[in-house]
Design a protein around this motif. Structure first.
Motif, PDB file in Angstrom:
ATOM      1  N   LEU A   8      -6.664  17.216  14.698  1.00 33.74           N
ATOM      2  CA  LEU A   8      -8.049  17.344  14.272  1.00 33.74           C
ATOM      3  C   LEU A   8      -8.691  18.650  14.694  1.00 33.74           C
ATOM      4  N   GLN A  45      -9.161   1.023  16.367  1.00 29.98           N
ATOM      5  CA  GLN A  45      -9.850   1.644  17.493  1.00 29.98           C
ATOM      6  C   GLN A  45      -8.938   2.542  18.293  1.00 29.98           C
ATOM      7  N   SER A  91      -6.636   4.280  17.385  1.00 30.16           N
ATOM      8  CA  SER A  91      -6.244   5.528  16.745  1.00 30.16           C
ATOM      9  C   SER A  91      -7.362   6.562  16.793  1.00 30.16           C
ATOM     10  N   VAL A  92      -8.455   6.203  17.447  1.00 28.07           N
ATOM     11  CA  VAL A  92      -9.615   7.081  17.404  1.00 28.07           C
ATOM     12  C   VAL A  92      -9.294   8.495  17.851  1.00 28.07           C
ATOM     13  N   VAL A  93      -8.600   8.614  18.956  1.00 26.09           N
ATOM     14  CA  VAL A  93      -8.397   9.974  19.449  1.00 26.09           C
ATOM     15  C   VAL A  93      -6.936  10.357  19.580  1.00 26.09           C
ATOM     16  N   ALA A 127      -5.855  13.846  18.302  1.00 23.54           N
ATOM     17  CA  ALA A 127      -6.792  14.911  18.686  1.00 23.54           C
ATOM     18  C   ALA A 127      -6.306  16.289  18.264  1.00 23.54           C
TER      19      ALA A 127
END
Lengths: 349, 320
Positions: free
Chosen positions: B14, B4, B6-8, B11
Motif C-alpha cells: 500500500l 479485519q 487483513s487490515v494492515v 502495508a
C-alpha cells in the motif's frame, strides 16, 4: 461486516434531523452519504458510531443490535472532520491509543503494540513522523494519522465524517484516490459523509443522497447522475437547467408556448423541467422548441459555456448551456434550443 | 472477522498508494518562529504615540504601581524586620502564630482539594454537555465573586449558628461547625469556588468534545478518557485555577472572620491573626505573619506567570 439502519428518527427539539431513514450497507462497500449541510448525514453517521442516539429505530451491525452497546464497545473506526487527534500525544501515541486502552485481559504487550503502530504508520506512509505532535503536521498528514489511529483497533466498520472537508483542493484530490485504493486493499465496510458530489461520485461504490433528514436516492454514482429519482437529486448532482413548465395531457408548455418534447408520463400540472447543461442542443434559429439570444460565451477546454436569455414567456430567463466547440457561438446571436435528454418532476410548492 | 485481520497485512504494497505531494512537510515550527507573534505585538512595534506622550504614560503607570503595590510590600517586610531577624523569627515561633499557620494550611488544603473536584465536575458539565439550566448554573458559579465575603460568612452563621436553620439539630448531636474548622473550611470553599471552574470552562469549551469522542470510539472507558485525554489537555488551566484558589483560600479574611469566632490559638487563620496582633500594637508580630502572606502572593505571581506562558503555548493553532 454489514450495517443495517431501520426507521431511524432523530429530532433536535422540533427539528427532525433524521426522518425515518432506512439503509443497508453490504460487506466491503465504500458508501457515500451525500447531501447539503443540515441533511442529516453526519447525524446518521454518529448514530451508527454510537456518538449519538436515535429517538426511534434500529441499528444492526452484522445483524447484531448496535444500540445495545455504547460507542466504546461497538468496535467502529471513526475519522473526524477536524481529525480530533490527541494534541498532547505524539503521532505514535495517537495511533497506539486504541491498543493501550484495551482491557488488560486482551491488551497486547508493548512490543506487539509498537510493531502494529509501525505497520499502520507505514500503511499511511508517515512512519517518519512518529515522534511529532499533531500541531506540527499538515492537514493531509493529520487526516492520514487519524485514519491510521482508527484502523489500529481493527474496526468492524470504518466511518469517515467529511474526511477531506478541511483540506485544500489539491491534497483533497490525492487523498480521495488514496482512500479508494486503500479501501480496495483492506475492504473494511466503510461509510463516508460528504457534501461534495464530485467526491462522492469519484470515491464511492454507492451513493446515498440525503436531504432534510430523508434519503432521496440510493444508487451507484452512474445511477444517481444519469437517473436521478427526484427533483432534488437532479438539482443537487451535476449542473442542471431548471425551467418551470406546465404539463397537460402529455404536452409540455413553457410560459404558454408548447415545447416539442414528450411528457414521458409526467402528471398534469405545474412541473419543473430539468436538463443537464450539456444536454441542451443548440441549433440555428427556428430549429428547436426554445429560442434565445446568446449574451455571453466563455470557451475553455472542449466546451463553450453560453449564457442564453430565453425569449418569450414572462420575465427574462437566463440559462447556462455547455456546447461542444464545433461551431463557435457569438454574443448577440439568436439560437434555438432543444432538450436532448431531460426529466420532468412535479413542482413542489 | 477474517477481513479485519487483513487490515494492515499488506502495508508494504500500500505504500505505493500513499499520496506523494504533501510528503514534503514543512519543518516543525522552531522556537523562533513560534515566538514571532509575540514580538509582533511587542512595544517596539507599537510606536504610534509621540515620544513625550509615551514617556508620560509609562511614568504615570510606574509611579502608580510603585505607590500602591511596591511601597506597601516594602513596608510589610521593612516593618516585619524592623527589630531584627531574631525578633521576626521569634514572632513566627509563637504558639499562636504556629497554630494560625497550621490552620490556614489545613483550611487551604481542604478547600483547594474539594474545589478541585467540584470545579472540574462543574466545568466538565458546562463545557461538554447541553442541558436546561446551564446558563443558570454558570451564573451561580459566579455568585461567590459578586457577593461580599462578609455576607458569605453570614450565610453560614444563619445556617449553622445557635439560632440558625440547623442550629438546634447540630447542638442536639454535639456537632460543631461554626467557630470551628468545618465552618472556616465551608466559608473558604464557598468564597474560592469559582476559581477552578472559571479557569477551566473557557478552555474546555474551546477544546470541544471531539477528542473525547475519538477516545471513546477507540474503545476507551469514561475514566480512561478523562485521565488520558481530558486531564492532560486541561492540566495547565487546572493548575492555574488551583493556584489562584489557594492564594485566595489562604488570604481570605471577611467570610472567615464572621464564622471563625476568633478563638486564640484555635480558630484564627493567618489573616485574622494579622489583624488581632495589629490591634494589640504588636506590629512586628503582625507584620511577620503578613510577610508570610506577602511571600505567598509573590510566589503565586511568579508561578502564575509561568503557567500563563504554558497555557499560551498549549493553545494549538486552529486548523487550516
Amino acid at each position: 461486516m454489514t450495517i443495517e439502519v431501520k426507521n431511524i428518527v432523530k429530532k433536535f427539539g422540533s427539528f427532525a434531523a433524521l426522518d425515518n431513514v432506512d439503509l443497508k450497507v453490504d460487506q466491503g462497500e465504500l458508501l457515500a452519504l451525500l447531501g447539503p449541510s443540515g441533511s442529516g448525514k453526519t447525524t446518521l453517521l454518529r448514530i451508527i458510531a454510537g456518538l449519538d442516539w436515535p429517538d426511534a429505530g434500529e441499528v444492526l451491525i452484522d445483524g447484531e443490535n448496535a444500540l445495545a452497546r455504547g460507542a466504546s464497545e461497538r468496535h467502529v473506526g471513526f475519522v473526524f472532520q477536524h481529525y480530533a487527534l490527541f494534541r498532547h500525544m505524539t503521532v505514535f501515541e495517537n495511533v497506539a491509543f486504541g491498543l493501550r486502552v484495551q482491557p488488560r485481559a486482551i491488551r497486547k504487550d508493548e512490543a506487539t503494540i509498537r510493531a502494529r503502530v509501525k505497520e499502520l504508520l507505514d500503511l499511511v506512509q508517515l512512519d517518519w513522523l512518529s515522534d511529532r505532535y499533531p500541531s506540527q503536521l499538515s492537514g493531509g498528514q493529520r487526516q492520514r494519522i487519524a485514519l491510521a489511529r482508527a484502523l489500529a483497533i481493527e474496526p468492524r466498520i470504518l466511518l469517515l465524517d467529511e474526511p477531506f472537508g478541511a483540506l485544500d483542493a489539491k491534497v483533497r484530490k490525492e487523498l480521495r484516490q488514496w482512500l479508494r485504493s486503500l479501501h480496495s486493499e483492506i475492504h473494511v465496510t466503510s461509510i463516508f459523509v460528504t457534501h461534495d458530489q464530485e467526491e462522492a461520485l469519484e470515491v464511492a461504490n454507492r451513493v446515498v443522497v440525503m436531504d432534510k433528514g430523508r434519503i432521496e436516492q440510493i444508487g451507484t454514482p452512474g445511477e444517481v447522475y444519469d437517473h436521478p429519482a427526484t427533483a432534488f437529486v437532479h438539482g443537487f448532482i451535476g449542473e442542471s437547467i431548471v425551467l418551470p413548465v406546465d404539463v397537460s395531457g402529455g404536452s409540455v408548455r413553457l410560459g404558454g408556448r408548447p415545447l416539442n418534447i414528450a411528457a414521458n408520463g409526467a402528471a398534469s400540472g405545474a412541473s419543473k423541467l430539468f436538463v443537464r447543461r450539456h444536454d441542451m442542443q443548440i441549433g440555428p434559429a427556428g430549429s428547436g422548441s426554445l429560442e434565445g439570444a446568446v449574451r455571453h460565451v466563455r470557451s475553455f477546454g472542449p466546451i463553450q459555456r453560453a449564457e442564453v436569455a430565453l425569449s418569450g414567456g414572462e420575465g427574462k430567463t437566463i440559462i447556462e448551456i455547455d456546447a461542444p466547440r464545433d461551431r463557435e457561438l457569438q454574443a448577440g446571436e439568436i439560437v434555438s434550443l432543444q432538450p436532448r435528454r431531460y426529466r420532468i418532476f412535479a413542482a413542489q410548492d | 472477522m477474517s477481513t479485519q485481520s487483513s487490515v494492515v497485512t499488506s502495508a508494504t504494497e500500500l505504500r505505493a498508494y500513499a499520496p506523494t505531494a504533501d510528503l514534503t512537510v514543512s519543518p516543525p515550527p522552531s522556537r523562533i518562529e513560534r515566538a514571532r507573534p509575540r514580538t509582533g505585538t511587542s512595544p517596539d512595534n507599537l510606536r504610534t504615540e509621540p515620544g513625550p506622550v509615551r514617556f508620560i504614560i509609562i511614568t504615570l503607570a510606574v509611579t502608580f504601581l510603585s505607590v500602591f503595590v511596591v511601597l506597601p510590600l516594602v513596608v510589610v517586610f521593612a516593618s516585619a524586620f524592623s527589630k531584627g531577624i531574631g525578633t521576626y523569627l521569634a514572632a513566627l515561633g509563637e504558639p499562636e502564630a504556629l497554630s494560625a499557620i497550621k490552620l490556614t494550611l489545613l483550611v487551604a488544603a481542604i478547600s483547594v482539594t474539594l474545589n478541585l473536584v467540584f470545579g472540574v465536575i462543574a466545568a466538565w458539565a458546562i463545557a461538554k454537555f447541553d442541558f436546561t439550566g446551564k446558563t443558570f448554573l454558570i451564573t451561580l458559579i459566579d455568585l461567590p465573586f459578586s457577593v461580599s465575603p462578609v455576607i458569605s460568612g453570614l450565610v453560614f452563621v444563619l445556617l449553622f449558628g445557635a439560632q440558625g436553620f440547623f442550629g438546634t439539630w447540630l447542638q442536639a448531636h454535639d456537632i460543631h461547625i461554626l467557630f470551628a474548622v468545618p465552618g472556616i473550611a465551608l466559608a473558604t470553599i464557598f468564597v474560592t469556588f469559582p476559581f477552578v471552574a472559571r479557569s477551566l470552562i473557557p478552555l474546555m469549551q474551546e477544546q470541544g468534545t471531539q477528542e473525547e469522542e475519538a477516545a471513546i470510539s477507540l474503545g476507551a472507558s469514561g475514566l480512561q478518557t478523562f485521565f488520558r485525554v481530558t486531564l492532560p489537555n486541561i492540566k495547565w488551566g487546572l493548575l492555574y485555577g488551583v493556584l489562584l484558589c489557594n492564594a485566595r483560600a489562604m488570604g481570605e479574611f471577611g467570610a472567615v472572620s464572621v464564622v471563625s469566632g476568633h478563638i486564640r490559638g484555635e480558630t484564627n487563620t493567618m489573616p485574622l491573626l494579622v489583624e488581632i496582633l495589629y490591634n494589640e500594637y504588636q506590629f512586628v508580630a503582625s507584620f511577620a505573619i503578613a510577610s508570610l502572606l506577602a511571600m505567598l502572593a509573590l510566589i503565586t505571581l511568579v508561578v502564575k506567570t509561568v503557567l500563563e506562558r504554558r497555557l499560551d503555548e498549549g493553545q494549538e493553532p486552529r486548523d487550516h
